[in-house]
Design an enzyme around this catalytic site. Structure first.
Site, PDB file in Angstrom:
ATOM      1  N   SER A  76      14.761 -42.502 -13.285  1.00  0.00           N
ATOM      2  CA  SER A  76      13.532 -41.640 -13.091  1.00  0.00           C
ATOM      3  C   SER A  76      13.728 -41.479 -11.530  1.00  0.00           C
ATOM      4  O   SER A  76      13.793 -42.496 -10.692  1.00  0.00           O
ATOM      5  CB  SER A  76      12.301 -42.443 -13.297  1.00  0.00           C
ATOM      6  OG  SER A  76      11.182 -41.476 -12.981  1.00  0.00           O
TER       7      SER A  76
ATOM      8  N   MET B 242      -5.604  -7.433   8.879  1.00  0.00           N
ATOM      9  CA  MET B 242      -5.059  -6.652   9.957  1.00  0.00           C
ATOM     10  C   MET B 242      -5.795  -5.067  10.044  1.00  0.00           C
ATOM     11  O   MET B 242      -6.772  -4.932   9.337  1.00  0.00           O
ATOM     12  CB  MET B 242      -3.564  -6.136   9.442  1.00  0.00           C
ATOM     13  CG  MET B 242      -2.625  -7.180   9.754  1.00  0.00           C
ATOM     14  SD  MET B 242      -1.219  -6.797   9.260  1.00  0.00           S
ATOM     15  CE  MET B 242      -1.043  -6.593   7.487  1.00  0.00           C
TER      16      MET B 242
ATOM     17  N   ARG C  99      -3.193  -1.444  -6.476  1.00  0.00           N
ATOM     18  CA  ARG C  99      -2.469  -2.708  -6.342  1.00  0.00           C
ATOM     19  C   ARG C  99      -2.787  -3.483  -7.517  1.00  0.00           C
ATOM     20  O   ARG C  99      -3.872  -3.470  -8.050  1.00  0.00           O
ATOM     21  CB  ARG C  99      -2.725  -3.264  -5.108  1.00  0.00           C
ATOM     22  CG  ARG C  99      -3.958  -3.827  -4.509  1.00  0.00           C
ATOM     23  CD  ARG C  99      -4.302  -4.440  -3.194  1.00  0.00           C
ATOM     24  NE  ARG C  99      -5.577  -4.478  -2.947  1.00  0.00           N
ATOM     25  CZ  ARG C  99      -6.283  -4.905  -1.928  1.00  0.00           C
ATOM     26  NH1 ARG C  99      -5.263  -4.975  -0.912  1.00  0.00           N
ATOM     27  NH2 ARG C  99      -7.589  -5.016  -1.790  1.00  0.00           N
TER      28      ARG C  99
ATOM     29  N   GLY D 163      -8.362  -7.389   4.804  1.00  0.00           N
ATOM     30  CA  GLY D 163      -8.987  -7.686   5.984  1.00  0.00           C
ATOM     31  C   GLY D 163      -8.332  -8.284   7.191  1.00  0.00           C
ATOM     32  O   GLY D 163      -9.068  -8.437   8.304  1.00  0.00           O
TER      33      GLY D 163
ATOM     34  N   HIS E 112     -15.888  -9.326   1.534  1.00  0.00           N
ATOM     35  CA  HIS E 112     -14.948 -10.158   1.816  1.00  0.00           C
ATOM     36  C   HIS E 112     -15.019 -11.554   1.070  1.00  0.00           C
ATOM     37  O   HIS E 112     -14.138 -12.128   0.843  1.00  0.00           O
ATOM     38  CB  HIS E 112     -15.112 -10.144   3.350  1.00  0.00           C
ATOM     39  CG  HIS E 112     -13.813 -11.188   4.153  1.00  0.00           C
ATOM     40  ND1 HIS E 112     -14.366 -12.501   4.377  1.00  0.00           N
ATOM     41  CD2 HIS E 112     -12.596 -11.039   4.401  1.00  0.00           C
ATOM     42  CE1 HIS E 112     -13.159 -13.263   5.056  1.00  0.00           C
ATOM     43  NE2 HIS E 112     -12.350 -12.112   4.867  1.00  0.00           N
TER      44      HIS E 112
ATOM     45  N   TYR F  89      12.615 -34.481 -18.223  1.00  0.00           N
ATOM     46  CA  TYR F  89      11.242 -34.371 -18.112  1.00  0.00           C
ATOM     47  C   TYR F  89      10.968 -34.590 -16.714  1.00  0.00           C
ATOM     48  O   TYR F  89      11.427 -35.016 -15.785  1.00  0.00           O
ATOM     49  CB  TYR F  89      10.593 -35.530 -18.825  1.00  0.00           C
ATOM     50  CG  TYR F  89      10.738 -37.008 -18.138  1.00  0.00           C
ATOM     51  CD1 TYR F  89       9.788 -37.289 -17.409  1.00  0.00           C
ATOM     52  CD2 TYR F  89      11.755 -37.750 -18.818  1.00  0.00           C
ATOM     53  CE1 TYR F  89      10.243 -38.592 -17.122  1.00  0.00           C
ATOM     54  CE2 TYR F  89      11.871 -39.127 -18.559  1.00  0.00           C
ATOM     55  CZ  TYR F  89      10.974 -39.491 -17.542  1.00  0.00           C
ATOM     56  OH  TYR F  89      11.159 -40.722 -17.069  1.00  0.00           O
TER      57      TYR F  89
ATOM     58  N   ARG G  62      -3.668   2.882   8.811  1.00  0.00           N
ATOM     59  CA  ARG G  62      -3.546   1.509   8.129  1.00  0.00           C
ATOM     60  C   ARG G  62      -2.330   0.656   7.869  1.00  0.00           C
ATOM     61  O   ARG G  62      -1.423   1.183   7.696  1.00  0.00           O
ATOM     62  CB  ARG G  62      -4.487   1.727   6.564  1.00  0.00           C
ATOM     63  CG  ARG G  62      -5.444   2.524   6.352  1.00  0.00           C
ATOM     64  CD  ARG G  62      -5.706   2.599   5.084  1.00  0.00           C
ATOM     65  NE  ARG G  62      -6.768   3.946   4.679  1.00  0.00           N
ATOM     66  CZ  ARG G  62      -8.101   3.653   4.601  1.00  0.00           C
ATOM     67  NH1 ARG G  62      -8.442   2.423   4.277  1.00  0.00           N
ATOM     68  NH2 ARG G  62      -8.554   4.947   4.004  1.00  0.00           N
TER      69      ARG G  62
ATOM     70  N   CYS H 215       9.652 -38.850 -11.140  1.00  0.00           N
ATOM     71  CA  CYS H 215       7.917 -39.298 -11.075  1.00  0.00           C
ATOM     72  C   CYS H 215       7.432 -38.990  -9.869  1.00  0.00           C
ATOM     73  O   CYS H 215       6.459 -39.708  -9.490  1.00  0.00           O
ATOM     74  CB  CYS H 215       7.908 -40.627 -11.755  1.00  0.00           C
ATOM     75  SG  CYS H 215       8.884 -41.934 -10.938  1.00  0.00           S
TER      76      CYS H 215
ATOM     77  N   LYS I  48       0.836  -1.201   0.225  1.00  0.00           N
ATOM     78  CA  LYS I  48      -0.114  -0.106   0.015  1.00  0.00           C
ATOM     79  C   LYS I  48       0.947   1.185  -0.003  1.00  0.00           C
ATOM     80  O   LYS I  48       0.768   2.296  -0.814  1.00  0.00           O
ATOM     81  CB  LYS I  48      -0.890  -0.102   1.218  1.00  0.00           C
ATOM     82  CG  LYS I  48      -1.794   0.804   1.228  1.00  0.00           C
ATOM     83  CD  LYS I  48      -2.800   1.203   2.521  1.00  0.00           C
ATOM     84  CE  LYS I  48      -3.795   0.295   2.636  1.00  0.00           C
ATOM     85  NZ  LYS I  48      -5.047   0.683   2.180  1.00  0.00           N
TER      86      LYS I  48
HETATM   87  C1  PEP Z   1       8.406 -42.786  -5.573  1.00  0.00           C
HETATM   88  O1  PEP Z   1       8.882 -43.350  -4.523  1.00  0.00           O
HETATM   89  O2  PEP Z   1       8.737 -41.331  -5.818  1.00  0.00           O
HETATM   90  C2  PEP Z   1       7.471 -43.046  -6.485  1.00  0.00           C
HETATM   91  C3  PEP Z   1       7.158 -42.504  -7.655  1.00  0.00           C
HETATM   92  O3  PEP Z   1       7.252 -44.396  -6.512  1.00  0.00           O
HETATM   93  P1  PEP Z   1       5.795 -44.791  -5.532  1.00  0.00           P
HETATM   94  O4  PEP Z   1       5.274 -43.294  -4.992  1.00  0.00           O
HETATM   95  O5  PEP Z   1       5.035 -45.583  -6.009  1.00  0.00           O
HETATM   96  O6  PEP Z   1       6.645 -45.521  -4.452  1.00  0.00           O
END
Ligand code: PEP
Ligand code: MG
Length: 892
Positions: A776, A107, A352, A105, A468, A863, A96, A843, A26
């Site tokens: 992975s 504070m 803002r 809202g 709000h 990836y 303020r 993953c 502000k």
């Molecule tokens: C992991 O361990 O990150 C994974 C992808 O395998 P899971 O979650 O199936 O153990």
């Protein structure tokens, strides 16, 4: 000497917009607007550093502050031509809060400060309006009494209500100066009674009281909760803005309002806002009076016949519209502004960057890029990846029957269905039990924030689009209908009524935050079409992105959804998840409890054709995109038969008796299944399992290959700690590949790789990469094994760790880049040294978390892979990471 106070006003300022960290949002923007020559009432900002100092020094102030505040006040007096505390011509100020990040809202604020029994008469004389002066004074006592002196506001309300009752008056506007004087006497008694001392008459005492209260409010419970929900560190502190008062409640040529430079719900490039004639700022947001629209278009769109500002105050409206354009051009973003009109003169009180729905954010970013205000990279940076989640929310099926019982304002889009609850606590309680609830309130206040967070949707009977409820719900991505005035809520009886219809707590309703409709019962919903601005922006993001985005999916439904969201392959197909199917689970249990290889092979033979068909389907859906299939990794306890009925079923299927099954299940029971006989360890003990899976994969590849589709399966071995494990199992896979080639006459290309889920695997990556063609990172297990914290049991103590500041984030949600991340870096580096072209992916759950995606970019992974609904989030986060070479805007 440190500078603790920054002045602004009269077309100049000591601060700038870039000084948000020091001046708060502000304060920095008030300075910026002053520098832009916009009409800003003069004032000064006490910096966030004072707040930090205050808390570091037992709630004291730095020694120089007093003089600097006095000088700031003097400058304001000079510009306004009035004196703080002066009997004849008193300066009044607002006090303020203003933190670095907006906390609407959360504070405290005090208005009309500087009024006392003497100055109120001066004000009355200068304004030529006694009623206005005494109304201002009573507002001040009420606000100050509540915020600074901590007197419950109900006491004040009771006094006012009883006065109105005695005098037979209905509305505040019916009260005359004399009425307000009587009310003021009552208010002062309330204060005297509560505190044992009179309401402070000394204006300096008032000022310092208010400054202390604002700094104090930084640590109030609702501010703490808000910060936790929005990841705002306590160390940032708040600034305090002291600013000359301007009055929107001095008569019918006065007004106050809030506006957005574009529509915050849809993003449409149209001025959008609300105002109230003869009112003070708080009246608009408080939802006490229903505000009027700024523009004729807005009024018409909402079917209101109250005059728009464009009609009632055309000249001031033109000025405001010019300010709107100037601000947008200057900030190159949609602004949320507050203004006051005092006797036909416009004053800007705040600007803002406006909070907006994700749909609006996309439209605004795409439009602004097309208008040339920003470039495409900036448009991509503007969208918070996690917010895309909002768009993926369901909308009502247009074909579905619906019984509309009321209509309010479309305050925050998306449809939500759930049981009616009338309090925030109840919303939280029921949602913890897994119930979807709609929080129904007359209006919401910051105390309700936890319940709003817990609810699937929010419904209020009072308040506008900037109330709000509306502002907070949009920020959270909750669907919200506000101001559904036909509904009557009776908290006492727990019933909501509309035209004879009674809806009790626990009844199911559906709300549509995109239309404002409230419906009885459950109305079916459909998934949104992801086209238009979403597709445009994602297209731009994809151009800037380096990493690929894959998905974790094993069912055809998930795979199809992910492809629709732009997944570029499957990064993790957890084959054990394919085994939960009711048809298969018996055969899977049979396999697990089998005591001999022959027994296992018999059970596996039942599963094999189903498994082959699974892969055929996945390969077809993914249509040539890479598919990584992980061989079986079942934490045994998830699969063992538990109940007598389950054991009986398995015994029958295996042609044995329940006694043996029970005995075997006991034998297989593990004290610590997460670190037990799972992953490749199972393959080492029972290679026939992986053999069956490899065969199913190759045969499926042959089958889809015959239909003209090439598949290069990526076969992944889980929970590897040593190269030897991988080598033994790779030999099984290679042998099966040879056998399938023999029987089918088809040569299949495939890759064999491993998950990196154990610290040992990360450290020995150079060696493992001699056999693995890809890695992975299974960061779920890698986090578990690096910290030695069980994934399954962490929830019971993680909150303590977060409270104690040991973990800033749950490490199972956001990658611990320092520890777990270092192992990932080491493994990537060592793996590449052995095999420069090695494919590297992630993953674990972190693959869909923007901050973790940023880390993956830095380490140079090929990836990220995440659940289908997070694919768009990961695409955008990957683009931002590639663009910035720094944290995504949302995480910075
Ligand atoms: C992991 O361990 O990150 C994974 C992808 O395998 P899971 O979650 O199936 O153990
Ligand atoms: Mg794992």
């Amino acid at each position: 000497m440190s500078k603790w106070v920054y002045s602004f006003g009269d077309g100049k300022a000591e601060g700038r917009a870039e000084m948000k960290n020091l001046l708060g949002g502000k304060g920095a923007n008030l300075a910026e607007m002053s520098n832009l020559g916009l009409p800003v009432p003069p004032g000064f900002t006490i910096t966030t550093e004072v707040c930090t100092w205050f808390y570091d020094n037992g709630r004291q102030y730095p020694a120089e502050l007093k003089d600097q505040v006095a000088a700031g006040l003097k400058a304001v007096e000079g510009i306004i031509g009035a004196t703080f505390g002066d009997a004849g011509n008193p300066l009044l100020v607002s006090v303020r809060s203003g933190a670095r990040a907006s906390m609407p809202g959360m504070m405290d604020t005090v208005l009309n400060l500087g009024l006392n029994d003497v100055t109120v008469r001066g004000l009355a004389k200068r304004a030529g309006d006694e009623r206005f002066a005494y109304d201002s004074y009573r507002r001040f006592i009420q606000m100050y009494g509540n915020v600074v002196l901590d007197v419950d506001h109900h006491h004040f309300e009771e006094i006012l209500d009883s006065h109105k009752r005695d005098r037979g008056l209905n509305y505040d506007t019916d009260l005359e100066a004399g009425d307000w004087q009587t009310v003021i006497e009552g208010y002062k008694e309330v204060v005297q009674e509560a505190l044992g001392r009179p309401f402070p008459q000394d204006v300096q005492e008032q000022l310092w009281g208010a400054i202390g209260a604002v700094f104090g409010s930084w640590m109030n419970q609702r501010a703490i909760t808000y910060r936790k929900l929005h990841d705002i560190p306590a160390s940032w502190g708040t600034a305090v803005n002291v600013q000359a008062m301007v009055f929107g409640n001095m008569g019918d040529d006065c007004a106050t309002g809030v506006a957005f430079t574009r529509n915050p719900s849809t993003g449409e490039n149209a001025f959008y806002g609300e105002y109230l004639i003869n009112a003070q700022g708080e009246d608009v947001v408080a939802g006490i009076r229903t505000p009027q629209h700024l523009t004729v278009a807005g009024r018409q769109a909402n079917g209101s016949d109250l005059p728009a500002m464009e009609e009632s105050m055309p000249e001031v409206f033109q000025q405001l519209d010019a300010v709107r354009l100037k601000l947008e051009r200057h900030y190159r973003d949609m602004q949320d502004i507050e203004f006051t009109v005092q006797q036909k003169k416009l004053y800007m009180l705040q600007t803002r960057n406006g909070k907006r729905t994700t749909a609006a954010a996309l439209k605004i970013a795409v439009d602004m890029a097309r208008e040339g205000l920003i470039d495409e990279a900036e448009a991509v940076r503007r969208i918070e990846p996690k917010s895309l989640d909002q768009l993926l929310h369901p909308t009502l099926d247009p074909k579905a029957e619906r019984k509309i019982i009321a209509k309010g304002l479309p305050a925050s889009p998306g449809a939500a269905c759930g049981k009616v609850v009338f309090s925030a606590d109840e919303a939280e309680r029921q949602s913890q039990m897994g119930e979807a609830v709609i929080l129904c309130r007359v209006e919401t206040s910051p105390e309700d924030i936890h319940g709003m967070h817990a609810a699937a949707g929010i419904l209020t009977t009072r308040g506008g689009m900037t109330s709000h409820a509306a502002v907070v719900a949009r920020g959270m991505g909750r669907s919200c209908v506000s101001g559904a005035g036909e509904l009557r809520i009776d908290y006492k009886t727990g019933v909501m009524t509309v035209r004879g219809e009674k809806i009790a707590a626990g009844d199911v309703i559906t709300i549509d935050g995109s239309t404002g409709e409230v419906m009885l019962g459950h109305v079916p919903t459909i998934q949104p079409e992801l086209s238009g601005d979403f597709a445009t922006l994602m297209g731009w993001a994809d151009r800037f992105r380096r990493m690929k985005v894959r998905t974790n999916a094993e069912t055809p439904l998930d795979a199809r959804t992910a492809v629709k969201f732009g997944a570029e392959g499957i990064g993790l197909c957890r084959t054990e998840h394919m085994f939960f199917d009711t048809e298969r689970i018996i055969a899977v249990r049979e396999m697990i409890v089998a005591e001999t290889e022959a027994g296992r092979r018999a059970a596996l033979a039942k599963i094999a054709p189903m498994q082959r068909q699974d892969f055929v389907e996945l390969f077809r859906i993914m249509a040539g995109l890479p598919v990584t299939i992980r061989l079986l990794d079942p934490p045994l306890h998830e699969f063992l038969p538990n109940s007598e009925a389950e054991m009986d079923e398995v015994a029958k299927a295996a042609g044995t008796d329940i006694q043996r099954v029970r005995h075997r299940a006991l034998q297989l029971h593990e004290a610590n299944p997460m670190l037990g006989h799972r992953g490749c360890r199972l393959g080492i003990s029972y290679p026939e399992i992986y053999e069956m899976q490899a065969r199913a994969i190759f045969e499926a590849a042959v089958e889809v290959g015959k239909a003209g589709q090439t598949v290069i399966p990526e076969i992944m071995i889980p929970l590897v700690g040593t190269k030897k494990e991988l080598d033994i199992l790779k030999a099984v896979i290679d042998r099966v590949a040879g056998e399938v080639k023999q029987s089918s006459g088809v040569q299949i290309d495939y890759l064999v790789g491993t998950m990196i889920e154990l610290p040992r695997a990360a450290l020995r990556a150079a060696e493992i990469a001699q056999s693995a063609e890809f890695f992975s990172f299974g960061t779920n297990d890698l986090t578990q094994t690096t910290f030695g914290i069980s994934r399954d049991d962490a929830a019971s103590f993680l909150p303590d760790y977060q409270r104690a500041g040991i973990f800033e984030h749950d490490p199972f949600v956001t990658l611990d880049t320092e520890g777990v991340g270092e192992l990932v870096s080491i493994a990537a580096e060592r793996g590449r040294k052995t095999r420069p072209e090695i494919k590297l992916g992630i993953c674990g759950e972190h693959g869909g978390d923007p901050a973790s995606v940023y880390f993956c970019e830095k380490v140079g992974l090929s990836y990220v892979s995440c659940s289908p609904y997070r694919v768009p989030i990961a695409r955008l986060a990957a683009a931002q990471a590639a663009l910035m070479g720094e944290k995504p805007a949302s995480e910075a």
